[in-house]
Structures are given as structure tokens and as C-alpha cells.
Design a protein around this motif. Structure first.
Motif, short mmCIF file in Angstrom:
data_model
loop_
_atom_site.label_atom_id
_atom_site.label_comp_id
_atom_site.label_asym_id
_atom_site.label_seq_id
_atom_site.Cartn_x
_atom_site.Cartn_y
_atom_site.Cartn_z
N THR A 47 0.84 -1.19 0.00
CA THR A 47 0.00 0.00 0.00
C THR A 47 0.88 1.25 0.00
OG1 THR A 47 -0.10 0.16 2.41
CG2 THR A 47 -1.73 -1.26 1.32
N GLU A 48 0.26 2.38 -0.30
CA GLU A 48 0.98 3.66 -0.26
C GLU A 48 1.53 3.91 1.14
OE1 GLU A 48 -1.18 6.97 -2.38
OE2 GLU A 48 -2.74 5.40 -2.42
N GLU A 49 0.72 3.62 2.14
CA GLU A 49 1.12 3.86 3.52
C GLU A 49 2.35 3.02 3.89
OE1 GLU A 49 -2.87 5.11 2.72
OE2 GLU A 49 -1.97 3.09 2.55
N GLN A 50 2.34 1.75 3.50
CA GLN A 50 3.47 0.88 3.79
C GLN A 50 4.75 1.40 3.13
OE1 GLN A 50 1.63 -2.89 2.43
NE2 GLN A 50 2.25 -3.74 4.40
N LEU A 51 4.62 1.82 1.88
CA LEU A 51 5.79 2.29 1.15
C LEU A 51 6.36 3.56 1.79
CD1 LEU A 51 7.78 2.09 -1.14
CD2 LEU A 51 6.09 3.13 -2.67
N GLU A 52 5.48 4.49 2.12
CA GLU A 52 5.93 5.73 2.76
C GLU A 52 6.66 5.43 4.08
OE1 GLU A 52 6.13 8.80 2.04
OE2 GLU A 52 4.64 9.33 0.53
N MET A 53 6.13 4.50 4.85
CA MET A 53 6.74 4.18 6.15
C MET A 53 8.11 3.53 6.00
SD MET A 53 3.54 2.85 8.45
CE MET A 53 4.65 2.43 9.81
N ALA A 54 8.33 2.84 4.88
CA ALA A 54 9.60 2.11 4.69
C ALA A 54 10.72 2.99 4.17
CB ALA A 54 9.38 0.94 3.73
#
Length: 395
Positions: A152-159
Motif C-alpha cells: 500500500t501507499e502507507e506501507q511504502l511511505e513508512m519504509a
């Protein structure tokens, strides 16, 4: 004598033991059904073989430029424009010894020691090892079946952090069969542009799609194109796995570095296979279409059959030729005095009790799944799944 610390940290294939055991059983005359194939079970089309023979007869058996012959680069440029709406000059294309080689070259061209590369999990087992060989650090983002194994976008941003250099996107995906939609890829592209990180887009299964359509992330705009290294090859679509022709398309500066790296390692890919690949790319897709149609028939049969087997479940893959099978119901179960602790134990159990070889998914980043390939005949699929059904029903 001290050997390479970096090389010693590269994990051996966890599937080799099971593969070796299956081959040993076959050598003793045991009828083992194999679901491990990572290549089409179709023969290379005759018109491609004929082009290779003609290349030999014409004497095209010498060294070529290290990055590949101009004529094949032209054919790849034409293909990228026609199929993917991508404009690349032949100078931006490097032809290598398979898509795996192209990915490794790309990683060597962009990474410095300590750079991080984001890899969605499950992943093709070679990605993290190639990152480590190129002095990078793999960073995994876990996905699950509820989202069809997509980040997800959220997962990518957090990584992403200040060490992040790239993300590897594999669509259609091995081992999940997942295909990212155009909107999902646009969201990833926007984040990559925002943080100025590279995208290595592994599109080797591009032609093997049964639902939706393939979209190359590099096709959206010039900003993401500049950051993207497109990876593709001849192996899967044209049943040319042994011919070892892959290619990358990228920004000129990256392509130059990739070419330099290759010139000092492998030099040029096989000259005969290069000339045959020109014929493959410039011919019609009738044979590919018939192969995809047969894969689709097998896919539908395999998914329906698996989901009727006691304790097993799977999503329906949209592309490639693999099914990820959830075996969570058997983790921790005692079978004939053996506790199933994970996918390797389960794969060994199926091999020993059902004479069926499957791929454990621990090397792909998840231990409660096995991978089955439907790059085998419908008869083998039916026989192998019936054997699995029989042994699991007896537990």
C-alpha cells in the motif's frame, strides 16, 4: 585462508534439497509429479529455432558489442514503443544474459554500500541476495492475501528513509501471480518521484496476464521514466529460458554504467540467441496467445481444485504461472510423528507421502505458503493435486 565474507553471507537455495530428493526418487523409477517449474513447458517456437540456425550458417558466432547487437536493441525499442508506450533509444538498452543478470547489473549501477532497497514480500528469492551482492541492504514490506499481496501507499511511505535508494516492483509477480493495476502503479510512481528513489521494474512475465492488463510504471511521465530501470527478457513469453537473453532499458547515464559493468564481467550475451530474439520480437504473437490460453485453462483448474482440498486455500493469480497455497492449517500439526513447523517440512511431507514436489515459500519470505507451478500439463496437475488431496484427507 579467509574467503569472501560477502559471498559467505549469501544464502544457498533452500529448495535444492527437495529438488535433489525428487530427482533421486525419479532416478529410482518413482513417479514424482513436479510443480516446481519456473519455465514454460512449451518448446521454443520453430521460427525462432530456424532463425538461430540461420545465424549459425551465416557465421554470426563471434563476439558482439558487450551491451548487445544494435539490431536487437532496435527490435527491443520497437517492442517497448508498441507494447508499453515507452520511447527508448537503442543506446539506452543493454542486452544481458537473462533478466536476472539485467537486475544484478542495474543494482550494481545504482547502489553504494549501505543503500537500502525496498522489496515487497513475498518476493522472488534472488532479489535480496542480489541486493546484498551489490553491497545494498534489502528492506522487506510484508503483504498478505487480503490485499492480493500488494504493498500500500502507507506501507511504502513508512519504509522510506534517507538510506532508501530503490524499490523493486515485480508485476506480474513470482511467486504470487499478482498484477498491479495502473492506479496502484501510479501511486507508487508518485511516491518514488517525491522521494527521488529508483524503481527496478521486473516485467519478465508481462505477456502472461489473464485478468487486467500489463502497464509499465515507466510509461506515466518523464519523471518516473528517468527513475525507472525496466527489466524484461525472452525467457517466459517465448519459452526461451535456456537461451539467456534479458534486457534493461533506462536513463542514458544508468545504461552507460550497466554497459561498463557488463563489459568487464560477462561481455556480450550469446550471439546466436541475440539474432534469434530479433525474429521473436518482430513476429506475430499467435504462439504466445495460444500458450497464454492454455496457461489460463490450467490456472482455473488448479485454483478451483486446490480450494476443494482439506485445509488448503489460495487466491486466484492474475498473471505468471504460479499459485501460492496457504498451508497455515497444517503448521504445528503432528503428522506421523513429524511436526510441520513450516513450508519446508510440508514440502518434504508431500514429496515423501504423495510423491509430489512443490516449492516451499520460506525462501520467498513467507513460511506458511507453498508455491505450485502450472507450467505442466493439465493431466499432471490433476494427478498431482489428487495425490495431495488423498494424503491430506488421511490425516
Amino acid at each position: 585462508m579467509n574467503l569472501s565474507e560477502k559471498a559467505s553471507k549469501i544464502a544457498p537455495s533452500m529448495t535444492l534439497e527437495i529438488t535433489a530428493k525428487a530427482n533421486q526418487m525419479k532416478s529410482r523409477g518413482i513417479d514424482v509429479i513436479g510443480f516446481g517449474a519456473g519455465e514454460p513447458d512449451f518448446q521454443t517456437p520453430d521460427y525462432i529455432k530456424k532463425a538461430a540456425i540461420e545465424a549459425i550458417d551465416k557465421g554470426f558466432t563471434k563476439y558482439t558489442p558487450a551491451s548487445g547487437i544494435f539490431e536487437l536493441k532496435e527490435a527491443i525499442s520497437e517492442k517497448l514503443k508498441k507494447d508499453n508506450n515507452l520511447l527508448y533509444d537503442p543506446s539506452q538498452i543493454v542486452i544481458s544474459n537473462g533478466a536476472k543478470h539485467s537486475i544484478y547489473n542495474a543494482l550494481c549501477a545504482i547502489l553504494n554500500p549501505g543503500d537500502e532497497v525496498i522489496i515487497p514480500s513475498p518476493y522472488w528469492l534472488s532479489y535480496p541476495e542480489m541486493v546484498r551482492l551489490a553491497d545494498g541492504i534489502p528492506v522487506f514490506i510484508d503483504t498478505d492475501a487480503s490485499n492480493d499481496f500488494k504493498i500500500t501507499e502507507e506501507q511504502l511511505e513508512m519504509a522510506i528513509n534517507n538510506k532508501t535508494k530503490a524499490i523493486i516492483i515485480n508485476s506480474p509477480n513470482n511467486p504470487t501471480g499478482t498484477v498491479y493495476s495502473e492506479m496502484e502503479l501510479k501511486n507508487i510512481a508518485n511516491i518514488a518521484i517525491k522521494h527521488n528513489i529508483f524503481v527496478i521494474s521486473d516485467e519478465i512475465y508481462e505477456k502472461l496476464i489473464y485478468e487486467g492488463k500489463h502497464v509499465s510504471i515507466a510509461s506515466f511521465n518523464d519523471d518516473i521514466k528517468k527513475l525507472t530501470i525496466v527489466i524484461n527478457g525472452m525467457s517466459k513469453a517465448y519459452a526461451m529460458t535456456g537461451w539467456r537473453i534479458g534486457y534493461s532499458a533506462s536513463d542514458r547515464n544508468i545504461a552507460k554504467l550497466i554497459g561498463n559493468i557488463q563489459s568487464h564481467t560477462t561481455s556480450n550475451p550469446n550471439s546466436i540467441a541475440q539474432y534469434a530474439s530479433i525474429k521473436a520480437l518482430r513476429s506475430d504473437n499467435d504462439i504466445i496467445n495460444s500458450m497464454v490460453k492454455e496457461f489460463d485453462r490450467r490456472r482455473n483448474f488448479m485454483v478451483e481444485r486446490i480450494n476443494k482440498i482439506k485445509g488448503l486455500k489460495c487466491n486466484k493469480p492474475q498473471g505468471a504461472f504460479y499459485v501460492m497455497v496457504n498451508i497455515s492449517n497444517y503448521i504445528g500439526v503432528n503428522i506421523d510423528g513429524i511436526i510441520i513447523n513450516g513450508s519446508i517440512d510440508f514440502a518434504n511431507f508431500l514429496l515423501e507421502k504423495a510423491n509430489v514436489a512443490v516449492i516451499p515459500c520460506l525462501p520467498f519470505g513467507v513460511d506458511n505458503y507453498i508455491r505450485l507451478s502450472y507450467a505442466t500439463s493439465i493431466e499432471n496437475i490433476e494427478k498431482g493435486l489428487s495425490r495431495i488431496d488423498d494424503v491430506l484427507n488421511n490425516i
